[in-house]
Scaffold this active site. Structure first.
Site, short mmCIF file in Angstrom:
data_model
loop_
_atom_site.label_atom_id
_atom_site.label_comp_id
_atom_site.label_asym_id
_atom_site.label_seq_id
_atom_site.Cartn_x
_atom_site.Cartn_y
_atom_site.Cartn_z
N LYS A 1 -6.37 -9.50 -6.45
CA LYS A 1 -7.59 -9.46 -5.65
C LYS A 1 -8.61 -8.48 -6.25
O LYS A 1 -8.22 -7.43 -6.75
CB LYS A 1 -7.17 -8.95 -4.26
CG LYS A 1 -8.04 -9.43 -3.14
CD LYS A 1 -7.54 -8.86 -1.83
CE LYS A 1 -8.72 -8.40 -1.01
NZ LYS A 1 -8.39 -7.78 0.26
N LYS B 1 -11.44 -2.23 -4.83
CA LYS B 1 -12.13 -0.99 -5.15
C LYS B 1 -11.20 -0.02 -5.87
O LYS B 1 -11.66 0.92 -6.50
CB LYS B 1 -12.67 -0.35 -3.89
CG LYS B 1 -11.59 0.07 -2.93
CD LYS B 1 -12.05 1.21 -2.05
CE LYS B 1 -10.87 1.82 -1.36
NZ LYS B 1 -10.34 3.02 -1.99
N LYS C 1 0.80 -1.23 0.00
CA LYS C 1 0.00 0.00 0.00
C LYS C 1 0.83 1.27 0.00
O LYS C 1 0.39 2.30 -0.48
CB LYS C 1 -0.94 0.02 1.20
CG LYS C 1 -2.13 -0.90 1.04
CD LYS C 1 -3.29 -0.44 1.90
CE LYS C 1 -4.51 -1.30 1.68
NZ LYS C 1 -5.56 -1.04 2.65
#
Ligand code: TRP
Length: 339
Positions: free
Chosen positions: A199, A202, A115
């Site tokens: 994965k 969003k 991230k």
């Protein structure tokens, strides 16, 4: 045997764009679990702000997750549904536990590496200590079972390490339970419809990669039609899915949506092409998701109802967490306020 009463805790971030992965990987599991365990389901807004959020959107997104919990079938009179920032124990315990967690442990967290991107120096300190806050979420309630997706397993292990260190260092043996991850059933990891190795997310730039709760029947049909597959027919046995990530993902989604095993899906579709599976998958998804998204829309129209449920939930959550936090403070040697 542990002296701790079984208790489930889990959370979903209010970051918008709720998708099929959130539903199959988390929320639908919560619905089943609430019948077996005392359960606490949180909207983790403190976690959401580890990356910038628009304050107005954050409010709407917090209500959206609460609406999804309710629409999916979580019963707020039985389970607790609440918002993380409304119960101060999360932030307070997080500080105390951050003094237990070691920098070396956090440096091993793969989600932070993913991230934070290339320039880690620019990531927020919050993003770095995110897993400590997650440990606090769980341990503030002495939760014993934590339904999470595969990607959160490492964070759960860190929670166990933190609980163990606290118990050992403070000489309080069994004070915190060691929370167990619950990762079961088909489709705990729903993958992107465009890439079976990533994965469903969003933040994927391609809207075709995910089915969201705002998609109508046409959009759902189109996305499954365009979903990446491969030229081979579907195998009749699960082993035949090895090395075929897209096939595996679509079969997994079908299994999870219909509540059957991947083996059963293959005994029905084995030998047939994706042209047979995809339209059925779209039908099934519409059948499952549209009542939930319809109910979510209805709930979102009455924000005061949702807000009421969240504040009642926060009160009940605080009733559990406050005495545990009081014990932690006593163990740490903090003077108790005299009344
Ligand atoms: N980190 C989890 C996720 O992104 C969300 C979360 C926060 C959570 N606190 C938690 C999950 C505590 C389980 C228990 O999916």
């Amino acid at each position: 045997m542990s002296k701790h009463t079984p208790r489930v805790f889990s959370g979903v971030q209010p970051t918008g764009n709720l998708h099929l992965g959130n539903y199959l990987g988390a929320i639908s599991k919560f619905v089943t679990m609430q019948h077996e365990y005392e359960s606490i389901f949180c909207v983790v807004d403190l976690h959401a702000i580890t990356v910038p959020q628009d304050p107005k959107l954050l409010k709407a997104q917090t209500r959206e997750i609460a609406a999804a919990y309710l629409a999916a079938g979580i019963d707020p009179t039985k389970s607790i549904i609440f918002q993380q920032s409304a119960v101060s124990a999360h932030a307070e315990l997080s500080w105390i536990l951050s003094c237990q967690a070691r920098i070396g442990w956090l440096n091993r967290m793969t989600q932070f590496k993913d991230k934070a991107g290339k320039d880690k120096e620019k990531a927020s300190v919050g993003l770095y200590v995110y897993p400590v806050l997650m440990a606090a979420d769980i341990l503030a309630y002495k939760a014993t079972h934590v339904p999470v997706g595969e990607d959160q397993k490492q964070h759960l292990e860190l929670s166990r390490d933190i609980a163990t260190k606290f118990n050992n260092d403070m000489g309080t043996e069994d004070f915190f339970p060691l929370p167990e991850p619950m990762i079961q059933g088909p489709a705990t990891r729903v993958m992107s419809l465009r890439d079976g190795t990533a994965k469903m997310s969003k933040s994927d730039p391609s809207d075709l990669s995910r089915i969201t709760f705002t998609d109508d029947a046409d959009a759902i049909a189109k996305k499954f039609k365009k979903a990446k597959s491969d030229p081979e027919p579907l195998p009749s046995e699960e082993e035949g899915l090895d090395g075929r990530p897209e096939a595996k993902n679509l079969v997994g989604i079908y299994a999870a949506l219909s509540g059957i095993s991947a083996a059963d899906v293959l005994s029905e579709f084995g030998g047939q092409g994706f042209g047979a599976l995809k339209p059925r998958l779209a039908e099934l998804a519409v059948e499952k998701l549209s009542p939930i998204s319809g109910e979510m829309r209805r709930l979102m129209e009455d924000t005061s109802h949702i807000d009421g449920i969240l504040s009642q939930g926060a009160q009940r959550a605080d009733d559990i967490a406050a005495p545990i936090l009081r014990d932690v403070k006593e163990i740490m040697g903090f003077l108790a306020p005299t009344s």
